[in-house]
Design a protein around this motif. Structure first.
Motif, PDB file in Angstrom:
ATOM      1  N   ILE A   1       0.868  -1.195   0.000  1.00  0.00           N
ATOM      2  CA  ILE A   1       0.000   0.000   0.000  1.00  0.00           C
ATOM      3  C   ILE A   1       0.899   1.237   0.000  1.00  0.00           C
ATOM      4  O   ILE A   1       0.668   2.195  -0.743  1.00  0.00           O
ATOM      5  CB  ILE A   1      -0.956   0.000   1.218  1.00  0.00           C
ATOM      6  CG1 ILE A   1      -1.931  -1.178   1.121  1.00  0.00           C
ATOM      7  CG2 ILE A   1      -1.709   1.337   1.335  1.00  0.00           C
ATOM      8  CD1 ILE A   1      -2.869  -1.336   2.309  1.00  0.00           C
ATOM      9  N   TYR A   2       1.983   1.203   0.792  1.00  0.00           N
ATOM     10  CA  TYR A   2       2.918   2.342   0.810  1.00  0.00           C
ATOM     11  C   TYR A   2       3.667   2.472  -0.515  1.00  0.00           C
ATOM     12  O   TYR A   2       3.895   3.570  -1.007  1.00  0.00           O
ATOM     13  CB  TYR A   2       3.900   2.212   1.983  1.00  0.00           C
ATOM     14  CG  TYR A   2       3.223   2.556   3.303  1.00  0.00           C
ATOM     15  CD1 TYR A   2       2.919   3.879   3.619  1.00  0.00           C
ATOM     16  CD2 TYR A   2       2.855   1.569   4.201  1.00  0.00           C
ATOM     17  CE1 TYR A   2       2.274   4.213   4.813  1.00  0.00           C
ATOM     18  CE2 TYR A   2       2.204   1.879   5.399  1.00  0.00           C
ATOM     19  CZ  TYR A   2       1.921   3.215   5.690  1.00  0.00           C
ATOM     20  OH  TYR A   2       1.268   3.529   6.862  1.00  0.00           O
TER      21      TYR A   2
ATOM     22  N   ALA B   1       1.366   4.106  -2.800  1.00  0.00           N
ATOM     23  CA  ALA B   1       1.218   5.526  -2.446  1.00  0.00           C
ATOM     24  C   ALA B   1       2.375   6.338  -3.022  1.00  0.00           C
ATOM     25  O   ALA B   1       2.184   7.450  -3.516  1.00  0.00           O
ATOM     26  CB  ALA B   1       1.157   5.680  -0.927  1.00  0.00           C
TER      27      ALA B   1
ATOM     28  N   TYR C   1      -2.237   6.485   2.731  1.00  0.00           N
ATOM     29  CA  TYR C   1      -2.396   6.443   1.264  1.00  0.00           C
ATOM     30  C   TYR C   1      -3.272   7.614   0.816  1.00  0.00           C
ATOM     31  O   TYR C   1      -2.975   8.316  -0.144  1.00  0.00           O
ATOM     32  CB  TYR C   1      -3.049   5.111   0.847  1.00  0.00           C
ATOM     33  CG  TYR C   1      -3.232   5.015  -0.648  1.00  0.00           C
ATOM     34  CD1 TYR C   1      -2.238   4.482  -1.464  1.00  0.00           C
ATOM     35  CD2 TYR C   1      -4.398   5.505  -1.266  1.00  0.00           C
ATOM     36  CE1 TYR C   1      -2.385   4.432  -2.834  1.00  0.00           C
ATOM     37  CE2 TYR C   1      -4.547   5.454  -2.635  1.00  0.00           C
ATOM     38  CZ  TYR C   1      -3.546   4.917  -3.414  1.00  0.00           C
ATOM     39  OH  TYR C   1      -3.692   4.881  -4.778  1.00  0.00           O
TER      40      TYR C   1
ATOM     41  N   THR D   1      -1.991  10.678  -1.617  1.00  0.00           N
ATOM     42  CA  THR D   1      -2.519  10.790  -2.984  1.00  0.00           C
ATOM     43  C   THR D   1      -3.643  11.813  -3.099  1.00  0.00           C
ATOM     44  O   THR D   1      -4.051  12.165  -4.204  1.00  0.00           O
ATOM     45  CB  THR D   1      -3.095   9.433  -3.460  1.00  0.00           C
ATOM     46  OG1 THR D   1      -4.134   9.060  -2.540  1.00  0.00           O
ATOM     47  CG2 THR D   1      -2.030   8.361  -3.489  1.00  0.00           C
TER      48      THR D   1
END
Ligand code: SAH
Ligand code: SF4
Length: 352
Positions: A197-198, A201, A243, A247
């Motif tokens: 997930i990072y 991101a 996230y 973003t």
């Protein structure tokens, strides 16, 4: 050796493959347009290319590696394809028309290693990651079934997209750059692979990220989703929050309602606390029946409404997954599961 597939290549890559020609730049533009804008799957049908080039292409390349092994239509015009590319590993994708748009759901892996207890794909085990050609190929196969343009793509078919980040990200870029879809209409759903997930991101692609939360309590979530033993609820929701910050995008929490397991009102209250303070919404998904041998059941309408009302009272933005294609087993992995079972029944030797 099999010919290389052009689906999955960018316009620039196609141009490089045509290095024996002086007009590679023009021809690669025409080919990319035929493949990605018109979903053309045969070189012979690419009428703007010279006949001799079409023949040469046919000898050297494939347009798409995908073959369709089953095509089913539901009574509510959902269509589902079971596809493979000759290795016997089938995976599925679904076309979902709505009055105002056409969406599709595609797979990122054949099977899935995450083993979620409620999921037909998880129960079937894991075969392999899909390649870019196979991921984008699903979109194009579905697009060739309809004259309407498929504008939305969700990675909610078989597999965990964030265990196949490289190919999924390359596919997102092709869907955006070559097919011309908006990043905002591309949704990646994850079980919660926190480092990935990072990683996503950091790329700052303005796609939509959805997390399969399914319970705000570690003990309940862990029972349903083994991944929770590695990254717990707090870490996973924290990653979604980060996230969203990185973003500037709203994120979604998918929430599976299983009768008596995840649909209790205290869980609704806890979700409201967890998701406070950043832009997100919660998407409720009533459990789609799969024989998991866990005795899971779908909650009745009244409990779904109560759960929803509880979230709304607490100020959570709630949506509910519109359910389509029930009669063709449109839920994640169900069709491939049926396929596996029938072939297993056929091929297993009789035990004495
Ligand atoms: N691996 C990713 C994406 C594929 S699964 C993920 O887990 O998010 C897509 C969605 O279908 C997930 O939210 C998953 O929890 C949900 N799902 C799986 N089995 C289901 C079932 N039997 N009924 C309803 N939703 C299901
Ligand atoms: Fe894999 Fe998603 Fe199914 Fe879990 S729900 S087993 S992560 S496909």
């Amino acid at each position: 050796m099999k010919n290389q597939s052009l689906v999955g290549c960018t316009k620039k890559e196609i141009e490089a493959l045509l290095d024996w020609r002086d007009d590679a730049s023009l021809r690669s533009k025409q080919m990319a347009s035929q493949i990605y804008k018109r979903a053309q799957s045969e070189f012979s049908q690419m009428a703007d290319l010279p006949a001799q080039l079409r023949q040469e292409l046919e000898q050297r390349f494939l347009v798409s590696p995908l073959e369709v092994s089953r095509h089913v239509r539901s009574s509510d015009s959902v269509q589902k394809l079971l596809v493979h590319n000759g290795d016997g590993n089938a995976y599925e994708c679904v076309l979902i028309p709505y009055p105002d748009r056409v969406s599709c759901c595609i797979s990122s892996q054949v099977g899935c290693p995450m083993g979620c207890r409620f999921c037909a794909t998880g129960l079937g085990g894991f075969d392999r990651n899909l390649e870019v050609s196979e991921i984008v190929g699903q979109y194009l196969k579905l697009q060739s079934l309809t004259p309407r343009r498929i504008s939305h793509v969700v990675f909610m078919g078989m597999g965990e997209p964030l265990l196949n980040v490289k190919s999924v990200v390359a596919s997102l870029k092709i869907l955006h750059d070559e097919v011309g879809l908006s990043y905002r209409h591309l949704t990646v759903s994850t079980v919660g692979i926190v480092p990935a997930i990072y990683q996503l991101a950091d790329l700052k692609l303005p796609i939509h990220l959805a997390l399969s939360l399914h319970s705000p309590y570690d003990d309940v979530r862990q029972r349903l989703m083994p991944v929770n033993a590695k990254w717990n609820v707090a870490e996973t929701v924290g990653a979604m929050k980060d996230y969203s910050k990185a973003t500037g995008r709203k994120v979604t929490f998918e929430y599976l309602l299983i009768k008596g397991v995840t649909d209790t009102l205290d869980q609704a209250e806890r979700i409201a606390t967890l998701t406070r303070g950043f832009p997100c919404f919660v998407n409720l998904i009533p459990f789609n029946w799969v024989d998991t041998e866990q005795g899971f059941a779908r909650p009745d309408r009244k409990s779904v409404n109560q759960f929803r009302a509880k979230l709304e009272q607490a100020g959570v933005n709630v949506t509910e997954r519109m359910e389509r294609g029930h009669d063709i087993a449109a839920a994640c992995g169900q069709l491939a599961g049926q396929f596996k079972q029938t072939s297993r029944q056929k091929t297993l030797p009789q035990l004495a």
